[in-house]
Design a protein around this motif. Structure first.
Motif, PDB file in Angstrom:
ATOM      1  N   ILE A 188      22.033 -15.963   3.213  1.00 46.95           N
ATOM      2  CA  ILE A 188      20.867 -15.094   3.398  1.00 46.95           C
ATOM      3  C   ILE A 188      19.875 -15.478   2.310  1.00 46.95           C
ATOM      4  N   ARG A 189      18.703 -15.923   2.741  1.00 48.70           N
ATOM      5  CA  ARG A 189      17.698 -16.388   1.767  1.00 48.70           C
ATOM      6  C   ARG A 189      16.715 -15.286   1.410  1.00 48.70           C
ATOM      7  N   PHE A 190      16.377 -14.479   2.412  1.00 46.94           N
ATOM      8  CA  PHE A 190      15.347 -13.452   2.248  1.00 46.94           C
ATOM      9  C   PHE A 190      15.761 -12.330   3.186  1.00 46.94           C
ATOM     10  N   SER A 191      15.741 -11.103   2.703  1.00 46.54           N
ATOM     11  CA  SER A 191      16.256 -10.021   3.535  1.00 46.54           C
ATOM     12  C   SER A 191      15.471  -8.738   3.296  1.00 46.54           C
ATOM     13  N   HIS A 192      15.216  -8.032   4.382  1.00 45.83           N
ATOM     14  CA  HIS A 192      14.629  -6.700   4.235  1.00 45.83           C
ATOM     15  C   HIS A 192      15.568  -5.835   3.397  1.00 45.83           C
ATOM     16  N   VAL A 193      15.010  -4.948   2.595  1.00 47.26           N
ATOM     17  CA  VAL A 193      15.866  -4.013   1.874  1.00 47.26           C
ATOM     18  C   VAL A 193      16.047  -2.783   2.761  1.00 47.26           C
ATOM     19  N   ALA A 194      17.211  -2.163   2.654  1.00 45.12           N
ATOM     20  CA  ALA A 194      17.442  -0.953   3.430  1.00 45.12           C
ATOM     21  C   ALA A 194      16.484   0.109   2.905  1.00 45.12           C
ATOM     22  N   LYS A 195      15.782   0.811   3.786  1.00 46.95           N
ATOM     23  CA  LYS A 195      14.851   1.828   3.295  1.00 46.95           C
ATOM     24  C   LYS A 195      14.837   3.036   4.219  1.00 46.95           C
ATOM     25  N   ASN A 196      14.430   4.129   3.651  1.00 45.71           N
ATOM     26  CA  ASN A 196      14.292   5.363   4.416  1.00 45.71           C
ATOM     27  C   ASN A 196      12.862   5.399   4.965  1.00 45.71           C
ATOM     28  N   TYR A 197      12.721   5.022   6.231  1.00 41.36           N
ATOM     29  CA  TYR A 197      11.384   4.872   6.830  1.00 41.36           C
ATOM     30  C   TYR A 197      10.563   6.146   6.694  1.00 41.36           C
ATOM     31  N   ALA A 198      11.218   7.275   6.964  1.00 39.90           N
ATOM     32  CA  ALA A 198      10.485   8.549   6.956  1.00 39.90           C
ATOM     33  C   ALA A 198       9.945   8.842   5.556  1.00 39.90           C
ATOM     34  N   GLU A 199      10.672   8.394   4.549  1.00 39.69           N
ATOM     35  CA  GLU A 199      10.254   8.720   3.177  1.00 39.69           C
ATOM     36  C   GLU A 199       9.169   7.765   2.662  1.00 39.69           C
ATOM     37  N   VAL A 200       9.251   6.463   3.003  1.00 37.64           N
ATOM     38  CA  VAL A 200       8.298   5.511   2.407  1.00 37.64           C
ATOM     39  C   VAL A 200       6.989   5.350   3.172  1.00 37.64           C
ATOM     40  N   ARG A 201       7.037   5.556   4.495  1.00 38.67           N
ATOM     41  CA  ARG A 201       5.817   5.339   5.264  1.00 38.67           C
ATOM     42  C   ARG A 201       4.929   6.576   5.231  1.00 38.67           C
ATOM     43  N   PRO A 202       3.594   6.382   5.253  1.00 40.90           N
ATOM     44  CA  PRO A 202       2.733   7.571   5.336  1.00 40.90           C
ATOM     45  C   PRO A 202       2.941   8.239   6.691  1.00 40.90           C
ATOM     46  N   ASN A 203       2.826   9.522   6.753  1.00 41.70           N
ATOM     47  CA  ASN A 203       3.018  10.311   7.989  1.00 41.70           C
ATOM     48  C   ASN A 203       4.360  10.066   8.650  1.00 41.70           C
TER      49      ASN A 203
ATOM     50  N   LEU B  26       0.850  -1.198   0.000  1.00 42.23           N
ATOM     51  CA  LEU B  26       0.000   0.000   0.000  1.00 42.23           C
ATOM     52  C   LEU B  26       0.882   1.243   0.000  1.00 42.23           C
ATOM     53  N   GLY B  27       0.335   2.326  -0.534  1.00 43.33           N
ATOM     54  CA  GLY B  27       1.083   3.588  -0.560  1.00 43.33           C
ATOM     55  C   GLY B  27       2.368   3.411  -1.343  1.00 43.33           C
ATOM     56  N   LYS B  28       3.461   3.921  -0.779  1.00 44.24           N
ATOM     57  CA  LYS B  28       4.734   3.887  -1.514  1.00 44.24           C
ATOM     58  C   LYS B  28       5.380   2.514  -1.555  1.00 44.24           C
ATOM     59  N   TYR B  29       4.808   1.565  -0.821  1.00 37.30           N
ATOM     60  CA  TYR B  29       5.428   0.238  -0.782  1.00 37.30           C
ATOM     61  C   TYR B  29       5.241  -0.537  -2.088  1.00 37.30           C
ATOM     62  N   THR B  30       4.438  -0.007  -3.022  1.00 35.99           N
ATOM     63  CA  THR B  30       4.341  -0.687  -4.322  1.00 35.99           C
ATOM     64  C   THR B  30       5.708  -0.693  -5.020  1.00 35.99           C
TER      65      THR B  30
ATOM     66  N   ARG C 167      -5.625  -8.007  -5.311  1.00 43.19           N
ATOM     67  CA  ARG C 167      -6.865  -7.565  -4.671  1.00 43.19           C
ATOM     68  C   ARG C 167      -6.738  -6.111  -4.241  1.00 43.19           C
ATOM     69  N   ARG C 168      -7.775  -5.322  -4.518  1.00 44.02           N
ATOM     70  CA  ARG C 168      -7.737  -3.931  -4.075  1.00 44.02           C
ATOM     71  C   ARG C 168      -8.214  -3.828  -2.628  1.00 44.02           C
ATOM     72  N   VAL C 169      -7.481  -3.082  -1.834  1.00 42.28           N
ATOM     73  CA  VAL C 169      -7.904  -2.787  -0.453  1.00 42.28           C
ATOM     74  C   VAL C 169      -7.866  -1.268  -0.262  1.00 42.28           C
ATOM     75  N   PRO C 170      -8.644  -0.744   0.674  1.00 47.34           N
ATOM     76  CA  PRO C 170      -8.643   0.712   0.879  1.00 47.34           C
ATOM     77  C   PRO C 170      -7.294   1.223   1.385  1.00 47.34           C
ATOM     78  N   SER C 171      -6.949   2.452   1.008  1.00 47.82           N
ATOM     79  CA  SER C 171      -5.732   3.083   1.532  1.00 47.82           C
ATOM     80  C   SER C 171      -5.934   3.388   3.016  1.00 47.82           C
ATOM     81  N   LEU C 172      -4.836   3.407   3.740  1.00 49.11           N
ATOM     82  CA  LEU C 172      -4.917   3.755   5.165  1.00 49.11           C
ATOM     83  C   LEU C 172      -3.868   4.822   5.461  1.00 49.11           C
ATOM     84  N   ASP C 173      -4.171   5.655   6.446  1.00 52.09           N
ATOM     85  CA  ASP C 173      -3.265   6.774   6.743  1.00 52.09           C
ATOM     86  C   ASP C 173      -2.070   6.389   7.595  1.00 52.09           C
ATOM     87  N   ARG C 174      -2.292   5.446   8.515  1.00 53.58           N
ATOM     88  CA  ARG C 174      -1.198   5.113   9.445  1.00 53.58           C
ATOM     89  C   ARG C 174      -0.532   3.805   9.028  1.00 53.58           C
TER      90      ARG C 174
END
Ligand code: U5P
Length: 297
Positions: free
Chosen positions: A282-297, A67-71, A117-124
């Motif tokens: 390492i089989r599966f790993s989180h990617v480094a991300k800028n939390y403030a930039e990708v998450r809503p609010n 959802l949001g920028k996580y696409t 599947r489409r789901v509603p956007s959420l703010d938090r």
């Protein structure tokens, strides 16, 4: 006779891997105190495990939320999954997003399918993360009974780098959180306020599990997601939010309903650029991300 030979070489392999890690001083624990296996590289024979599960003709449902920028994480997630995730098995991804038009075209391997599947956007972002429990619960209850045998629920801001296969399958599967696997339990970030349903008292707890990956049989994951969603709602009614949201509730659930199999942090690492002696692959790993930039609010 062949079966016996394979069986013996597998136990030999386990013993070898256990003792070699013992001597090298980078111990791995490959069994929990309740005798559930902990899957690490070297503790299983992938060819043998695949041949056992292939006979069962199984389908693995896999939920992903973007959802949001996580696409933006979808392309790498799906492309790398198609290279490493249950290759040769039937996989059905259920992708929940508020922007179906942003889902990239990714070529699916044989017997791998993707449903959007489409789901509603959420703010938090906290609501997006926690709300997964409700959506997964409903998906299993309403749709999956005749469609799948196992389910895994995975974070999307992550990428596959190595095999994730049938060795991960079991009734109820938890993944040891990559930040805490070598910490003493009093440093786990469990919810410590008794007012929350996720409360775990000091001195209790086995492992700290990540909510970025969990799975198991449909029945067991249905019970898990239903229970966590109920507990989350009791907290909402009491105006309290657990420190790590649904992850805190998942940890509470696994304390009293022990997973039948644990996956080592190889199955969800924190960032590909970080290394640890115990983690050989390492089989599966989180990617480094800028939390403030990708998450809503
Ligand atoms: N998530 C989103 N959009 C958001 C925040 C979170 O889709 O804005 C979903 C993703 O599936 C992500 C998961 O992998 O929730 C957990 O979020 P995070 O804790 O990794 O940020």
């Amino acid at each position: 006779l062949l079966g016996m030979f394979v069986g013996l070489s597998l136990s030999g392999l386990i013993l070898l891997s256990y003792t070699s890690s013992w001597f090298s001083g980078t111990d791995i624990v490959s069994m929990t105190p309740w005798l559930a296996p902990v899957v690490w590289e070297g503790t299983f024979d992938s060819i043998l495990i695949d041949s056992i599960f292939k006979q069962q003709n199984i389908t693995i449902a896999t939920t992903v939320f973007a959802l949001g920028k996580y696409t933006r994480f979808l392309k790498d997630f799906l492309e790398s999954a198609e290279e490493h995730y249950f290759v040769g098995f039937r996989v059905h991804y259920y992708l929940f997003t508020d922007q179906p038009e942003a889902v990239p075209e990714v070529k699916m391997g044989e017997n791998h399918h993707l449903t959007v599947r489409r789901v509603p956007s959420l703010d938090r972002w906290q609501d997006i993360s926690m709300g997964r429990m409700e959506i997964i619960e409903k998906l299993i209850k309403n749709e999956l009974a005749n469609e799948a045998d196992y389910i895994f629920c995975l974070d999307v801001d992550a990428k596959f780098y190595g095999r994730w296969g049938a060795e991960s399958l079991d009734r109820l599967v938890g993944v040891i959180h990559p930040w805490f696997f070598d910490y003493p339990r009093d440093q786990f970030s469990y919810e410590r306020r008794p007012e929350s349903q996720a409360f775990i008292p000091a001195g209790e707890g086995d492992y700290y599990y990540t909510a970025a990956a969990f799975g198991g049989s449909l029945a067991d994951v249905h019970h898990l997601t239903k229970t966590c969603w109920e507990q989350l709602n009791i907290d909402i009614a009491n105006s309290i939010e657990a420190i790590w949201h649904e992850e805190s509730h998942l940890n509470k659930y696994f304390l009293y309903t022990k997973p039948s199999k644990l996956l080592s942090p190889e199955y969800l690492w924190r960032d590909i650029s970080i290394s640890a002696d115990q983690v050989k692959i390492i089989r599966f790993s989180h990617v480094a991300k800028n939390y403030a930039e990708v998450r809503p609010n």
